[in-house]
Every structure is written in structure tokens, then in C-alpha cells.
Scaffold this motif. Structure first.
Motif, PDB file in Angstrom:
ATOM      1  N   HIS A 121      16.187  -4.872 -12.080  1.00  0.00           N
ATOM      2  CA  HIS A 121      15.667  -3.774 -11.250  1.00  0.00           C
ATOM      3  C   HIS A 121      16.570  -2.545 -11.365  1.00  0.00           C
ATOM      4  CE1 HIS A 121      12.093  -5.257  -9.292  1.00  0.00           C
ATOM      5  NE2 HIS A 121      12.685  -6.381  -8.922  1.00  0.00           N
ATOM      6  N   GLY A 144      11.205  -9.585  -1.831  1.00  0.00           N
ATOM      7  CA  GLY A 144      12.230 -10.620  -1.725  1.00  0.00           C
ATOM      8  C   GLY A 144      13.625 -10.074  -1.441  1.00  0.00           C
ATOM      9  N   ASP A 173       4.493  -6.948   4.610  1.00  0.00           N
ATOM     10  CA  ASP A 173       3.445  -7.938   4.347  1.00  0.00           C
ATOM     11  C   ASP A 173       3.073  -8.717   5.606  1.00  0.00           C
ATOM     12  OD1 ASP A 173       3.448  -7.085   1.738  1.00  0.00           O
ATOM     13  OD2 ASP A 173       4.716  -8.712   1.003  1.00  0.00           O
ATOM     14  N   PRO A 184      -0.918  -8.204  -0.930  1.00  0.00           N
ATOM     15  CA  PRO A 184       0.280  -7.741  -0.226  1.00  0.00           C
ATOM     16  C   PRO A 184      -0.019  -6.496   0.601  1.00  0.00           C
ATOM     17  CG  PRO A 184       0.395  -7.113  -2.550  1.00  0.00           C
ATOM     18  CD  PRO A 184      -0.900  -7.859  -2.360  1.00  0.00           C
ATOM     19  N   GLY A 292       9.632  -3.218  -5.811  1.00  0.00           N
ATOM     20  CA  GLY A 292       8.238  -2.929  -5.455  1.00  0.00           C
ATOM     21  C   GLY A 292       8.063  -1.896  -4.355  1.00  0.00           C
ATOM     22  N   ALA A 295       7.727   2.057  -4.620  1.00  0.00           N
ATOM     23  CA  ALA A 295       6.443   2.744  -4.829  1.00  0.00           C
ATOM     24  C   ALA A 295       6.010   3.498  -3.577  1.00  0.00           C
ATOM     25  CB  ALA A 295       5.368   1.728  -5.199  1.00  0.00           C
ATOM     26  N   SER A 322       8.602  -0.476 -11.494  1.00  0.00           N
ATOM     27  CA  SER A 322       9.162  -0.730 -10.166  1.00  0.00           C
ATOM     28  C   SER A 322       8.811  -2.130  -9.668  1.00  0.00           C
ATOM     29  CB  SER A 322       8.722   0.335  -9.161  1.00  0.00           C
ATOM     30  OG  SER A 322       7.369   0.188  -8.829  1.00  0.00           O
ATOM     31  N   THR A 323       7.573  -2.577  -9.889  1.00  0.00           N
ATOM     32  CA  THR A 323       7.249  -3.961  -9.523  1.00  0.00           C
ATOM     33  C   THR A 323       7.779  -4.866 -10.637  1.00  0.00           C
ATOM     34  OG1 THR A 323       5.094  -3.617 -10.488  1.00  0.00           O
ATOM     35  CG2 THR A 323       5.238  -3.387  -8.120  1.00  0.00           C
TER      36      THR A 323
HETATM   37  O1  KG4 Z   1       9.154  -6.035  -6.601  1.00  0.00           O
HETATM   38  P1  KG4 Z   1       7.858  -6.652  -6.170  1.00  0.00           P
HETATM   39  O2  KG4 Z   1       6.647  -6.446  -7.035  1.00  0.00           O
HETATM   40  O3  KG4 Z   1       7.994  -8.207  -6.024  1.00  0.00           O
HETATM   41  C1  KG4 Z   1       9.052  -8.817  -5.415  1.00  0.00           C
HETATM   42  O4  KG4 Z   1       8.955  -8.990  -4.180  1.00  0.00           O
HETATM   43  O5  KG4 Z   1      10.032  -9.135  -6.124  1.00  0.00           O
HETATM   44  O6  KG4 Z   1       7.579  -6.129  -4.687  1.00  0.00           O
HETATM   45  C2  KG4 Z   1       6.436  -6.503  -3.962  1.00  0.00           C
HETATM   46  C3  KG4 Z   1       6.607  -6.006  -2.545  1.00  0.00           C
HETATM   47  C4  KG4 Z   1       5.538  -6.508  -1.602  1.00  0.00           C
HETATM   48  O7  KG4 Z   1       6.148  -6.940  -0.416  1.00  0.00           O
HETATM   49  C5  KG4 Z   1       4.679  -5.268  -1.345  1.00  0.00           C
HETATM   50  O8  KG4 Z   1       4.056  -5.261  -0.087  1.00  0.00           O
HETATM   51  C6  KG4 Z   1       5.701  -4.166  -1.466  1.00  0.00           C
HETATM   52  O9  KG4 Z   1       6.554  -4.565  -2.517  1.00  0.00           O
HETATM   53  N1  KG4 Z   1       5.102  -2.866  -1.789  1.00  0.00           N
HETATM   54  C7  KG4 Z   1       5.111  -1.804  -0.956  1.00  0.00           C
HETATM   55  C8  KG4 Z   1       4.407  -0.774  -1.617  1.00  0.00           C
HETATM   56  N2  KG4 Z   1       4.007  -1.242  -2.834  1.00  0.00           N
HETATM   57  C9  KG4 Z   1       4.454  -2.531  -2.929  1.00  0.00           C
HETATM   58  N3  KG4 Z   1       5.636  -1.653   0.265  1.00  0.00           N
HETATM   59  C10 KG4 Z   1       5.487  -0.459   0.855  1.00  0.00           C
HETATM   60  N4  KG4 Z   1       4.809   0.576   0.299  1.00  0.00           N
HETATM   61  C11 KG4 Z   1       4.256   0.467  -0.925  1.00  0.00           C
HETATM   62  N5  KG4 Z   1       3.609   1.498  -1.471  1.00  0.00           N
END
Ligand code: KG4
Ligand code: ZN
Length: 357
Positions: A121, A144, A173, A184, A292, A295, A322-323
């Protein structure tokens, strides 16, 4: 050099090809970046089911790696090294990527390098923007993780502090699920928040006390961060989550947009305040936000505005970096390969891998 990156730490099966450019300022370029997301499969359960995740990785990994090679127009014979996420993450998921990568490396006689997911990351920022001005303070914020890292030199990542309980994305979430917004929930709440009033619902901000506040740059030559810096870098979102849950149970969500905006204000303010407080104390020359949740539109806007005021450049990756993705793992693999060489073949998946070894 061309490196194949493989990432299976959570619920995304990902593979990517990244090349080293020879340009010290912009050392890496993405040749392909393929992600097969399991979100639709886990949505039914309202969250990730680890056993289902590992089985799905097994089903998807060959096709994802083939797609990454094809999109990079690179046959396997054109690959010089393999990078794979060795931890932290779900151990069953990690094992699929690690076993696949080791088998491929052994069969083709290629060097392999195990990569820390959070180093991935962090390096997503350099992959996109080129080398950051150092030292840098990087916030990694996802479903996470909510962790602050100090990067004093290329390839050196030092954890300053992290969340004591929930990750910021996890809080999004959980609250979103309660509001019936699906999984999510972060992206949905972010979108709804844009049309709401952020002062409509009073939710508690976890404050950090700084009785020994000291604006002089901290002296960290001895390797330890001062206690006040460590406290600044500690997050806690469970209190906010509980307050949000209680509010919804007692009063209903009211206007959902207002509720989302109010919740988002607290989360983003906390993240931005701590990121910049730690950056200032550690004398950072740049800050970054990865993972994530980077974003999030308000997080990007507030961090950019604060960076402007404090004359500190702010770096955020594009959505595709970013994800969870494998291009960032490939980039971190190239970094590690050039600084420390290949891993021995006996490394293994580790659910709670520390970042500095
Ligand atoms: O990094 P990621 O794809 O996966 C891991 O958790 O490692 O992050 C996913 C997380 C989820 O909890 C999702 O709800 C959050 O990132 N997320 C956001 C946004 N886009 C994704 N939270 C707030 N605002 C967003 N625009
Ligand atoms: Zn991640």
C-alpha cells in the motif's frame, strides 16, 4: 526488469506485471494490473467469509495470472522475478498466493520475494507519483487497517501507531449495514454524505490528549518514537461505531444523508488531524494516504486542503491502486529485491507479519 506480482491476502485475487524504468525519480511502470474481486460472493453474508475466500482464490488464481501476463503482452519467459504478499491477512487466502508463487518460481528458476501487504500500500504512492520527498508519513486506511507509518528512507517502513480496535473502513461497513446500505458500505456512505449536513448528528470524536505537546520535531535517532507521538498515531473507532449504533436504535437514522455526512466528518477529521500532527512532529516532507478508504472524497479533499495550508505535499493513489491490487505488491517487491535481494524459498504465509524484518 519485469516482475510478476501476486496478491491474495483478503478477498481479491490479483496479479500484475510491473517494469523497472531505470529512472530514479519514477522507478516503476505498470504493464498490467488485474483484479478479480469476490465482493459479490461475500455480499450475501454481509462480510468476508475466510473459508469461501480461500477456495475462490484457488479457483481464480491461474486465470488472473494468465490475464496479467496477456495484458502486459509478456510471456512467462519474459518475467524476471515474482513478488507475492506473504502477510498480514487471512492465512488461508495468503497461502494460495504464496504456494502458487513459490511453485511458479521453482518451476521457472526465478527469484521470488515475499512482500508485506502494507509495504505494498505504501509503495502504491511511489508507483503512481514517483519517489516521495522523504521523510514521509503515510496513513494506510482500509477495511482491515488504520495505521500510520514513518518512511525515513527508501524501503524503510516504521509503524508509528495503529487502531486499537476497528479499522476506519470496518466502522464504515458496520454502520452502513445497520443503515441497510449493503456491503461494502464505505463507498455508499461517501456518496450519500455529499448531500447531507455534517453537523446534523452529534457523534463523539475520540480526542487524543497531548499534555506533553511539543511542537519541536521529535528526536527519533534512537529508533523509538516518543510516547506523545505514539499516542497521536493511535486510533479508535469502536466508540464512534457504538455511539452511531445507539443513536440509530434510539432515534432512527433520520435523514440518511445527514447521518452519513455527520459520521464521515468525525472519521475524516480524526484521520486528517492525526496524520498531520504526526507528520509535523516527525518533520515529514510529505504525507500520503493509501488503502481502500483513501478513495473517500472528503478525506482526499480535507487532506489536500490541510496540506495546502501547511505547505506539505499530499499524495493519494488512483482508485485502481488504492484498493487491494498486485501492482503495488510488484512495486514493493522490486524495492525489496533491489535493497535486500530475493527471499529464501522457505518463507511462509503469515497472518500477522510485522513490517520490519
Ligand atoms: O483496501 P481495501 O480494498 O481492502 C482492505 O480492507 O484491505 O479497502 C476496503 C475498505 C472497505 O471497508 C470499504 O468500505 C472502504 O475501504 N472504502 C471506503 C470508500 N471506498 C472504499 N470507505 C469510505 N469511503 C469510500 N469512498
Ligand atoms: Zn489492503
Amino acid at each position: 526488469m519485469k516482475i510478476l506480482g501476486i496478491e491474495t491476502s483478503c478477498d481479491e485475487t490479483a496479479a500484475a506485471v510491473v517494469t523497472s524504468t531505470g529512472d530514479p525519480a519514477r522507478p516503476w511502470a505498470v504493464a498490467s494490473n488485474v483484479v478479480s474481486s469476490q465482493t459479490e460472493i461475500h455480499r450475501e453474508w454481509g462480510g468476508i467469509v475466510p473459508e469461501i475466500a480461500s477456495r475462490q482464490h484457488v479457483a481464480d488464481i491461474c486465470g488472473v495470472v494468465e490475464a496479467a501476463l496477456e495484458q502486459a503482452s509478456t510471456p512467462l519467459s519474459g518475467i524476471d522475478a515474482i513478488a507475492v504478499t506473504e502477510g498480514p491477512g487471512l492465512v488461508g487466502s495468503l497461502l494460495v498466493g504464496v504456494s502458487f508463487a513459490k511453485a511458479l518460481a521453482a518451476a521457472r528458476g526465478l527469484p521470488i520475494v515475499g512482500v508485506h501487504h502494507l509495504a505494498g500500500h505504501i509503495e502504491s504512492l511511489t508507483l503512481e507519483h514517483g519517489e516521495l520527498p522523504l521523510p514521509a508519513v503515510i496513513l494506510v486506511v482500509s477495511g482491515g487497517h488504520t495505521s500510520l507509518y514513518f518512511v525515513p528512507a527508501r524501503g524503510e517502513y516504521r509503524l508509528v501507531g495503529q487502531t486499537r480496535d476497528d479499522a476506519a473502513g470496518e466502522a464504515y461497513d458496520k454502520v452502513a449495514r445497520l443503515l441497510g446500505l449493503g456491503y461494502p458500505g464505505g463507498p455508499v456512505m461517501d456518496r450519500l454524505a455529499a448531500g447531507g449536513r455534517d453537523d446534523a448528528v452529534a457523534l463523539p470524536v475520540t480526542r487524543f490528549t497531548r499534555p506533553d505537546r511539543n511542537d519541536a520535531p521529535a528526536d527519533i535517532r534512537d529508533g523509538e518514537f516518543p510516547d506523545d507521538v505514539k499516542r497521536m498515531a493511535e486510533f479508535s473507532f469502536s466508540g464512534l461505531k457504538t455511539a452511531a449504533v445507539r443513536h440509530i436504535e434510539q432515534h432512527g437514522a433520520g435523514d440518511v444523508a445527514d447521518f452519513c455526512a455527520s459520521f464521515q466528518r468525525v472519521v475524516v477529521t480524526t484521520l486528517v488531524d492525526r496524520l498531520f500532527a504526526v507528520a509535523s512532529r516527525l518533520g515529514a516532507r510529505s504525507v500520503g494516504i493509501a488503502g481502500g478508504v483513501s478513495a473517500n472524497r472528503r478525506l482526499r479533499a480535507d487532506a489536500a486542503a490541510r496540506g495546502g495550508r501547511e505547505r506539505l505535499p499530499v499524495f493519494v493513489p488512483a482508485m485502481s491502486l488504492s484498493t487491494d491490487n498486485a501492482a503495488m505488491i510488484a512495486a514493493a517487491g522490486l524495492r525489496r529485491l533491489s535493497l535486500k535481494g530475493a527471499s529464501a524459498l522457505d518463507f511462509n504465509a503469515s497472518a500477522s507479519l510485522p513490517i520490519s524484518r
